[in-house]
Scaffold this motif. Structure first.
Motif, short mmCIF file in Angstrom:
data_model
loop_
_atom_site.label_atom_id
_atom_site.label_comp_id
_atom_site.label_asym_id
_atom_site.label_seq_id
_atom_site.Cartn_x
_atom_site.Cartn_y
_atom_site.Cartn_z
N VAL A 22 -4.62 18.34 0.78
CA VAL A 22 -4.94 17.29 0.35
C VAL A 22 -3.95 16.23 -0.53
O VAL A 22 -3.88 15.33 -0.35
CB VAL A 22 -6.29 17.31 -0.95
CG1 VAL A 22 -5.74 18.05 -2.16
CG2 VAL A 22 -6.85 16.12 -1.06
N HIS A 23 -3.00 17.14 -1.02
CA HIS A 23 -1.82 16.60 -1.72
C HIS A 23 -0.88 16.02 -0.57
O HIS A 23 -0.34 14.93 -0.54
CB HIS A 23 -0.99 17.60 -2.58
CG HIS A 23 -1.63 17.76 -3.57
ND1 HIS A 23 -2.51 18.98 -3.98
CD2 HIS A 23 -1.33 17.28 -4.86
CE1 HIS A 23 -2.68 18.69 -5.35
NE2 HIS A 23 -2.11 17.89 -5.91
N ARG A 24 -0.55 16.75 0.58
CA ARG A 24 0.04 16.20 1.72
C ARG A 24 -0.48 14.93 2.22
O ARG A 24 0.10 14.18 2.72
CB ARG A 24 0.41 17.29 2.83
CG ARG A 24 1.37 18.35 2.34
CD ARG A 24 1.41 19.41 3.59
NE ARG A 24 2.05 20.72 2.61
CZ ARG A 24 1.39 21.83 2.85
NH1 ARG A 24 0.09 22.22 3.18
NH2 ARG A 24 2.00 22.83 2.12
N GLU A 25 -1.73 14.90 2.42
CA GLU A 25 -2.63 13.61 2.87
C GLU A 25 -2.28 12.44 2.09
O GLU A 25 -1.78 11.51 2.61
CB GLU A 25 -4.13 14.34 3.01
CG GLU A 25 -4.83 12.99 3.61
CD GLU A 25 -6.32 13.31 3.77
OE1 GLU A 25 -7.14 12.36 3.79
OE2 GLU A 25 -6.73 14.38 3.31
N LEU A 26 -2.14 12.66 0.78
CA LEU A 26 -1.68 11.54 -0.11
C LEU A 26 -0.50 11.30 -0.11
O LEU A 26 -0.03 9.94 0.07
CB LEU A 26 -2.30 12.11 -1.82
CG LEU A 26 -1.91 11.15 -2.79
CD1 LEU A 26 -2.45 9.79 -2.66
CD2 LEU A 26 -1.91 11.82 -4.00
N PHE A 27 0.62 12.34 0.12
CA PHE A 27 1.82 11.82 0.33
C PHE A 27 2.27 11.22 1.54
O PHE A 27 2.83 10.10 1.38
CB PHE A 27 2.63 13.17 0.08
CG PHE A 27 2.61 13.96 -1.15
CD1 PHE A 27 2.13 13.35 -2.26
CD2 PHE A 27 2.92 15.28 -1.05
CE1 PHE A 27 1.87 14.20 -3.46
CE2 PHE A 27 2.60 16.01 -2.32
CZ PHE A 27 2.30 15.60 -3.42
N ALA A 28 1.44 11.35 2.64
CA ALA A 28 1.71 10.95 4.01
C ALA A 28 1.15 9.50 3.91
O ALA A 28 1.89 8.52 4.48
CB ALA A 28 1.09 11.72 5.19
N ARG A 29 0.02 9.16 3.15
CA ARG A 29 -0.23 7.65 2.79
C ARG A 29 0.76 6.87 2.10
O ARG A 29 0.82 5.62 2.54
CB ARG A 29 -1.29 7.77 1.93
CG ARG A 29 -2.80 8.10 2.41
CD ARG A 29 -3.95 7.58 1.40
NE ARG A 29 -5.16 8.06 1.86
CZ ARG A 29 -6.35 7.93 1.44
NH1 ARG A 29 -6.28 7.21 0.29
NH2 ARG A 29 -7.41 8.46 2.02
N PHE A 30 1.91 7.38 1.74
CA PHE A 30 2.85 6.91 0.93
C PHE A 30 4.16 6.92 1.55
O PHE A 30 5.28 6.79 0.86
CB PHE A 30 2.90 6.96 -0.41
CG PHE A 30 1.59 6.30 -1.35
CD1 PHE A 30 1.26 5.09 -1.48
CD2 PHE A 30 0.41 7.08 -1.44
CE1 PHE A 30 0.23 4.43 -2.28
CE2 PHE A 30 -0.79 6.59 -2.11
CZ PHE A 30 -0.56 5.31 -2.41
N ASP A 31 4.21 7.69 2.80
CA ASP A 31 5.54 7.95 3.35
C ASP A 31 6.26 8.85 2.56
O ASP A 31 7.57 8.58 2.53
CB ASP A 31 6.09 6.71 3.91
CG ASP A 31 7.31 7.03 4.88
OD1 ASP A 31 6.89 8.11 5.82
OD2 ASP A 31 8.11 6.27 4.94
N LEU A 32 5.83 9.87 1.87
CA LEU A 32 6.56 10.48 1.05
C LEU A 32 6.50 12.08 1.57
O LEU A 32 5.61 12.40 2.14
CB LEU A 32 6.18 10.59 -0.34
CG LEU A 32 6.43 9.28 -1.04
CD1 LEU A 32 5.46 9.48 -2.41
CD2 LEU A 32 7.75 8.80 -1.21
N THR A 33 7.72 12.82 1.60
CA THR A 33 7.51 14.32 1.84
C THR A 33 7.25 14.94 0.51
O THR A 33 7.14 14.37 -0.64
CB THR A 33 8.70 14.85 2.14
OG1 THR A 33 9.68 14.71 1.31
CG2 THR A 33 9.26 14.08 3.53
N GLU A 34 6.76 16.46 0.57
CA GLU A 34 6.49 17.02 -0.71
C GLU A 34 7.61 17.22 -1.55
O GLU A 34 7.61 17.19 -2.90
CB GLU A 34 6.22 18.29 -0.38
CG GLU A 34 4.70 18.54 0.24
CD GLU A 34 4.38 20.06 0.81
OE1 GLU A 34 4.52 21.06 -0.07
OE2 GLU A 34 4.07 20.26 1.79
#
Length: 154
Positions: A22-34
């Motif tokens: 769920v965190h990765r999904e959120l980061f992807a929305r903002f074009d961020l890696t972990e």
């Protein structure tokens, strides 16, 4: 013999595998890696800091951090400023664009955190934090030799 799935490293890995999608999904929305997220999250709590401090707090190796900072700088989210008093030292600062991103992302991260906390209850969450902090404190700087030495004494 200790059950493999119930060993602390495996339980932590299983938990991380359950929590991170769920965190990765959120980061992807903002074009961020972990890794970019970790750096930004840490920087959002400081005015300026050095790469050495970022590396320590985010657990990212310094060589990897260079590329992460390059990409964040290219996105306009951070900037590097050389210290005026010590030219060997460079600070990393969040840009206005990085602060704008903070305003968008942090409420969503807070929603995830609330969901996680509510999934086990606030008392259990506090206990989990306490237990994990205690384990970390008790294992800081412990070596296998220390454990074997203490075993031979008992």
């Amino acid at each position: 013999m200790l059950n493999f799935q119930r060993s602390l490293p495996m339980m932590l890995n299983y938990t991380l595998d359950a929590v991170m999608p769920v965190h990765r999904e959120l980061f992807a929305r903002f074009d961020l890696t972990e890794q970019q997220w970790r750096v930004l999250r840490m920087l959002w709590t400081s005015e300026k800091t050095t790469a050495v401090e970022i590396s320590k707090q985010t657990l990212l190796p310094a060589p990897s951090l260079v590329g992460i900072l390059d990409r964040l700088e290219k996105k306009g989210l951070v900037e590097r400023k050389r210290s005026e008093s010590d030219r060997r030292k460079t600070y990393v600062l969040v840009t206005e664009q990085g602060r704008a991103l903070q305003q968008q992302v942090l409420p969503l991260v807070q929603d995830i955190q609330i969901h996680l906390t509510q999934s086990i209850g606030t008392d259990d969450w506090a206990a989990l934090e306490r237990i994990l902090d205690t384990i970390k404190q008790n294992m800081d700087d412990v070596t296998l030799a220390d454990i074997l030495r203490s075993k031979s004494k008992s």
